[in-house]
Design a protein around this motif. Structure first.
Motif, short mmCIF file in Angstrom:
data_model
loop_
_atom_site.label_atom_id
_atom_site.label_comp_id
_atom_site.label_asym_id
_atom_site.label_seq_id
_atom_site.Cartn_x
_atom_site.Cartn_y
_atom_site.Cartn_z
N SER A 77 -3.68 6.41 1.69
CA SER A 77 -4.09 6.54 3.02
C SER A 77 -5.58 6.26 2.99
O SER A 77 -6.32 6.40 2.13
N SER A 113 4.29 -1.90 3.03
CA SER A 113 3.17 -1.26 3.85
C SER A 113 3.42 -1.17 5.19
O SER A 113 3.10 -0.51 5.81
N SER A 148 -5.37 4.25 8.28
CA SER A 148 -4.11 3.46 7.86
C SER A 148 -3.52 4.04 6.67
O SER A 148 -3.81 4.93 5.96
N GLN A 149 -2.21 3.71 6.41
CA GLN A 149 -1.50 3.87 5.10
C GLN A 149 -0.68 2.52 4.56
O GLN A 149 -0.42 1.78 5.46
N TRP A 150 -0.59 2.61 3.45
CA TRP A 150 -0.11 1.51 2.57
C TRP A 150 0.55 1.58 1.33
O TRP A 150 0.33 2.58 0.65
N SER A 154 -10.05 0.41 15.09
CA SER A 154 -8.63 0.52 15.01
C SER A 154 -8.03 -0.72 14.98
O SER A 154 -6.62 -1.20 14.16
N SER A 200 -7.79 -1.97 11.39
CA SER A 200 -7.21 -0.91 10.49
C SER A 200 -5.58 -0.56 10.63
O SER A 200 -5.12 -1.94 10.78
N GLY A 201 -5.06 0.36 10.64
CA GLY A 201 -3.55 0.38 10.90
C GLY A 201 -2.83 -0.57 10.20
O GLY A 201 -3.12 -0.81 8.78
N GLU A 202 -2.04 -1.47 10.58
CA GLU A 202 -1.07 -2.17 10.07
C GLU A 202 -1.75 -3.50 9.43
O GLU A 202 -1.64 -4.26 8.39
N TRP A 206 3.71 1.97 7.92
CA TRP A 206 2.81 2.41 8.83
C TRP A 206 3.70 2.46 10.17
O TRP A 206 3.49 3.36 11.00
N TRP A 247 -12.70 -5.45 4.35
CA TRP A 247 -12.38 -4.66 5.55
C TRP A 247 -13.83 -4.23 6.32
O TRP A 247 -13.58 -4.56 7.55
N ALA A 266 -3.14 -2.46 6.35
CA ALA A 266 -2.23 -2.14 5.05
C ALA A 266 -1.70 -3.49 4.51
O ALA A 266 -1.65 -3.54 3.53
#
Length: 342
Positions: A240, A119, A141-143, A260, A263-265, A123, A49, A268
């Motif tokens: 998270s 995941s 992000s969340q996964w 961004s 990140s995000g999906e 999101w 990442w 995830a």
């Protein structure tokens, strides 16, 4: 700070350093990983990442993963909020008051074997129903990881309610701990990074909450004799990826957009993809390691699911109390998981 944070000796002045690179002002993020240094999140997920962040920002934002965790697993968000570290991964089960919505992915019997699908579904559910829960920090992000499994440490598989009640289990804290207590099993619930302390020493004779990848990573094959596989997965863990708000706001709009974008999906999928591949690789070792996989008796699965229904209803009611349409969020998440799973 609501709770005392046990942190390593990292001074605030070293949290976010800046340096000149090709005559441009750049930011270096201090990224924390609470797993052991050899874990896939520390070795692969976060470094990959960060490479994406650097590329997307054209080198203006960089980062490195700390050699050891600057805070306990339970206190990642607190450390980020306090400015001890810039970025961290937090297990959502440790901060239920701050991630009520995200815990939809950790309600019983909504999990899929497809971590990528879960995941993306989480999101998308976050963006639609609870995008502003973690308002003291910036949510990147969340996964969701591969589903947790039930394992026996004796020659007898766990495949009935009576057998389950006869066991002393290590359990992941939170949902599984509550469910196991509810059905009458004896439980020792401590974070996964300490699970081997009780599993390898014979304090327990079964465990629930680790996916196969973690059984391999934590070197628990010698103490694991069988795994009970359910038709509908009992549980999966959600996480998270969070960033200090001041650090986020200190970035230029261009760099916030760049960060961004990976990140995000996108993150995830990155994180869950690594996890899913690791899980499959671990499954492939089971036979050679002497771990038998058995299918859960339908009556056993039905009894566990029935016992879990009040927990799902409790989540819906708590979500409603937080201004989230609990039933709608639950329905949307479960439908997206089914739609996206392969």
């Amino acid at each position: 700070m609501k709770n005392h944070i046990k942190i390593s000796a990292i001074t605030l002045s070293s949290v976010t350093s800046v340096f000149w690179l090709n005559s441009s002002y750049a930011t270096e993020l201090k990224v924390n990983c609470f797993w052991p240094a050899q874990h896939i999140v520390c070795q692969e997920v976060l470094p990959t990442w960060l490479k994406q962040v650097e590329k997307a920002s054209q080198g203006r934002v960089k980062g490195k993963v700390l050699a050891s965790s600057a805070a306990s697993p339970e206190e990642q968000v607190q450390a980020v909020e306090a400015g001890i570290i810039d970025v961290a991964v937090q297990f959502n089960g440790f901060i239920p008051e701050q991630t009520t919505g995200a815990l939809v992915a950790m309600t019983p019997f909504v999990a899929s074997n497809d971590a990528r699908a879960m995941s993306s579904a989480l999101w998308q559910t976050n963006r639609k129903f609870f995008p502003d829960e973690l308002n003291q920090i910036h949510l990147l992000s969340q996964w969701v990881i591969s589903p947790a499994e039930l394992y026996s440490q004796t020659e007898h598989p766990i495949n009935s309610m009576s057998e389950l009640r006869s066991r002393t289990l290590w359990s992941l804290p939170g949902v599984l701990e509550t469910l196991m207590n509810q059905v009458g099993a004896k439980v020792i619930a401590i974070p996964p990074v300490r699970a081997s302390e009780v599993i390898s020493t014979g304090v327990v004779n079964g465990h629930i909450g680790l996916d196969p990848g973690d059984v391999s990573a934590f070197k628990l094959f010698p103490y694991t004799k069988s795994m009970t596989r359910f038709k509908h997965n009992v549980y999966a863990s959600g996480f998270s990826l969070v960033m200090n708000k001041a650090v986020w706001q200190g970035l230029s709009p261009e760099d916030r957009t760049a960060l961004s974008s990976v990140s995000g999906e996108s993150f995830a999928q990155l994180a869950s993809g690594y996890w899913q591949d690791t899980t499959q690789a671990a499954f492939n070792k089971f036979e050679a390691k002497g771990v038998t996989i058995i299918d859960a008796d339908p009556s056993f699965e039905a009894a566990l699911k029935q016992a879990s229904l009040p927990m799902t209803q409790a989540w819906i009611e708590k979500a409603n109390s937080r201004g989230i349409d609990g039933q709608a969020a639950y329905d949307f998440y479960t439908q997206q998981v089914l739609k996206l799973s392969q």
